[in-house]
Design a protein around this motif. Structure first.
Motif, short mmCIF file in Angstrom:
data_model
loop_
_atom_site.label_atom_id
_atom_site.label_comp_id
_atom_site.label_asym_id
_atom_site.label_seq_id
_atom_site.Cartn_x
_atom_site.Cartn_y
_atom_site.Cartn_z
N GLU A 86 -2.38 -22.93 13.40
CA GLU A 86 -2.26 -22.92 11.94
C GLU A 86 -0.82 -23.26 11.53
O GLU A 86 -0.61 -24.02 10.57
N PHE A 87 0.14 -22.73 12.26
CA PHE A 87 1.55 -23.02 11.98
C PHE A 87 1.84 -24.50 12.18
O PHE A 87 2.50 -25.14 11.36
N ASP A 88 1.35 -25.06 13.30
CA ASP A 88 1.56 -26.48 13.57
C ASP A 88 0.93 -27.35 12.49
O ASP A 88 1.52 -28.34 12.06
N GLU A 89 -0.27 -26.98 12.06
CA GLU A 89 -0.93 -27.75 11.00
C GLU A 89 -0.15 -27.66 9.70
O GLU A 89 -0.08 -28.62 8.94
N THR A 90 0.45 -26.49 9.44
CA THR A 90 1.23 -26.33 8.20
C THR A 90 2.45 -27.24 8.21
O THR A 90 2.71 -27.94 7.23
N ILE A 91 3.20 -27.26 9.30
CA ILE A 91 4.42 -28.07 9.30
C ILE A 91 4.14 -29.56 9.49
O ILE A 91 5.02 -30.38 9.24
N GLN A 92 2.94 -29.90 9.91
CA GLN A 92 2.59 -31.32 10.02
C GLN A 92 1.87 -31.82 8.77
O GLN A 92 1.63 -33.01 8.65
N GLY A 93 1.56 -30.92 7.86
CA GLY A 93 0.84 -31.30 6.65
C GLY A 93 1.73 -32.01 5.64
O GLY A 93 2.95 -31.89 5.65
N TRP A 94 1.11 -32.74 4.76
CA TRP A 94 1.85 -33.52 3.77
C TRP A 94 2.57 -32.63 2.77
O TRP A 94 3.63 -32.98 2.26
N PHE A 96 4.11 -29.84 3.36
CA PHE A 96 5.37 -29.38 3.96
C PHE A 96 6.37 -30.53 4.02
O PHE A 96 7.56 -30.34 3.81
N ARG A 97 5.91 -31.71 4.30
CA ARG A 97 6.80 -32.86 4.50
C ARG A 97 7.31 -33.48 3.20
O ARG A 97 8.34 -34.11 3.20
N THR A 98 6.56 -33.32 2.13
CA THR A 98 6.96 -33.94 0.87
C THR A 98 8.08 -33.12 0.24
O THR A 98 7.93 -31.92 0.01
N PRO A 99 9.22 -33.76 -0.08
CA PRO A 99 10.40 -33.01 -0.54
C PRO A 99 10.17 -32.17 -1.79
O PRO A 99 10.53 -31.01 -1.82
N LEU A 100 9.59 -32.70 -2.83
CA LEU A 100 9.48 -31.94 -4.07
C LEU A 100 8.22 -31.08 -4.13
O LEU A 100 8.22 -30.00 -4.71
N ARG A 106 7.58 -24.78 2.36
CA ARG A 106 8.77 -24.67 3.22
C ARG A 106 9.40 -23.28 3.11
O ARG A 106 9.85 -22.73 4.11
N LYS A 107 9.42 -22.70 1.92
CA LYS A 107 9.97 -21.35 1.76
C LYS A 107 9.14 -20.34 2.54
O LYS A 107 9.68 -19.42 3.17
N GLN A 108 7.82 -20.51 2.49
CA GLN A 108 6.93 -19.58 3.20
C GLN A 108 7.16 -19.70 4.72
O GLN A 108 7.24 -18.69 5.42
N VAL A 109 7.28 -20.92 5.22
CA VAL A 109 7.52 -21.13 6.65
C VAL A 109 8.87 -20.54 7.04
O VAL A 109 9.00 -19.87 8.07
N LYS A 110 9.87 -20.78 6.20
CA LYS A 110 11.21 -20.26 6.48
C LYS A 110 11.20 -18.73 6.50
O LYS A 110 11.84 -18.10 7.36
N ARG A 111 10.45 -18.11 5.59
CA ARG A 111 10.34 -16.65 5.54
C ARG A 111 9.70 -16.12 6.83
O ARG A 111 10.18 -15.14 7.42
N ARG A 112 8.64 -16.79 7.28
CA ARG A 112 7.95 -16.36 8.51
C ARG A 112 8.87 -16.51 9.72
O ARG A 112 8.91 -15.63 10.60
N LEU A 113 9.60 -17.62 9.77
CA LEU A 113 10.50 -17.83 10.90
C LEU A 113 11.66 -16.84 10.88
O LEU A 113 12.09 -16.35 11.93
N ARG A 114 12.18 -16.54 9.70
CA ARG A 114 13.28 -15.58 9.60
C ARG A 114 12.81 -14.20 10.08
O ARG A 114 13.52 -13.52 10.81
N ARG A 169 10.40 -39.13 15.33
CA ARG A 169 9.42 -39.48 14.30
C ARG A 169 8.93 -38.25 13.53
O ARG A 169 7.74 -38.06 13.30
N VAL A 170 9.87 -37.39 13.17
CA VAL A 170 9.57 -36.23 12.36
C VAL A 170 10.58 -36.19 11.22
O VAL A 170 11.63 -36.82 11.28
N THR A 171 10.27 -35.43 10.19
CA THR A 171 11.20 -35.26 9.09
C THR A 171 12.31 -34.32 9.51
O THR A 171 12.14 -33.52 10.45
N PRO A 172 13.46 -34.36 8.83
CA PRO A 172 14.54 -33.45 9.20
C PRO A 172 14.15 -31.97 9.10
O PRO A 172 14.55 -31.16 9.94
N VAL A 173 13.35 -31.63 8.09
CA VAL A 173 12.93 -30.23 7.95
C VAL A 173 12.03 -29.83 9.12
O VAL A 173 12.17 -28.74 9.69
N GLU A 174 11.11 -30.71 9.49
CA GLU A 174 10.22 -30.40 10.61
C GLU A 174 11.02 -30.28 11.91
O GLU A 174 10.76 -29.42 12.75
N TYR A 175 12.03 -31.13 12.06
CA TYR A 175 12.90 -31.07 13.24
C TYR A 175 13.61 -29.71 13.31
O TYR A 175 13.64 -29.07 14.36
#
Length: 193
Positions: A86-94, A96-100, A106-114, A169-175
């Motif tokens: 589920e985490f992989d699908e979230t960060i590979q989803g559009w 998460f990748r779309t800036p705006l 991205r905040k939710q993923v960052k919270r989980r990782l923190r 071939r990933v976005t900077p945030v995904e990296y």
């Protein structure tokens, strides 16, 4: 039905018939009844009732009337998605990748990782939660500058992160997310910070 069951059933019916009819061999039956007591006569009546009750049992014992239970299908393992899917699908989803559009994702993923990083630091450093939060916030919990910058207050060059992400071939945030996950996993395994 076996031959023995049929033979016993016929013998029982013959005995019952002899006992009930009794007129053909009347003198013998009369002598038997007159020479016996009341308790013997009661036993003869009960035996006759038992023989009559045995007839349906003998008849129902036929193989064609026998319904055998069938074994159920064996249990099969339940398909469970692999851990982290589920985490992989979230960060590979559009989203998460779309800036705006993906800011909340991205905040939710960052919270989980923190949260995961704080718990990993607590276990690795054997410290309390407040100290682990300070370490994560300052970026002192890992030697990986990308992971430290992603979760902490440290600044990291966007150009350098983009340059590292492009060949993969990933976005900077995904990296940064993937580097943070690797740093947390390394900390959990006991690798050096």
């Amino acid at each position: 039905m076996s031959a023995r069951q049929i033979l016993l059933g016929v013998c029982g019916l013959l005995c019952l018939g002899l006992g009930l009819v009794g007129g053909g061999v009347g003198s013998l039956v009369t002598e038997v009844f007159s020479g016996t007591g009341a308790d013997y006569k009661l036993m003869m009546v009960l035996s006759a009732v038992a023989l009559v009750a045995a007839v349906p049992v003998v008849v129902s014992g036929r193989e064609r009337n026998l319904d055998q239970a069938e074994t159920p299908d064996p249990e099969v393992p339940v398909d469970v998605p692999p851990a982290g899917r589920e985490f992989d699908e979230t960060i590979q989803g559009w989203r998460f990748r779309t800036p705006l559009v993906g800011i909340s994702t991205r905040k939710q993923v960052k919270r989980r990782l923190r949260k995961a990083a704080v718990e990993a630091v607590m276990r690795a450093e054997n410290c309390d939660r407040s100290r682990a939060r300070r370490l994560v916030r300052r970026g002192d919990w890992t030697d990986d500058s990308e992971a430290a910058a992603f979760l902490g207050n440290a600044t990291q060059s966007v150009v350098r992160t983009t340059a590292a992400a492009l060949p993969r071939r990933v976005t900077p945030v995904e990296y940064r997310v993937r580097r943070t996950v690797e740093a947390i996993y390394g900390l959990e395994r006991g690798d050096s910070r």
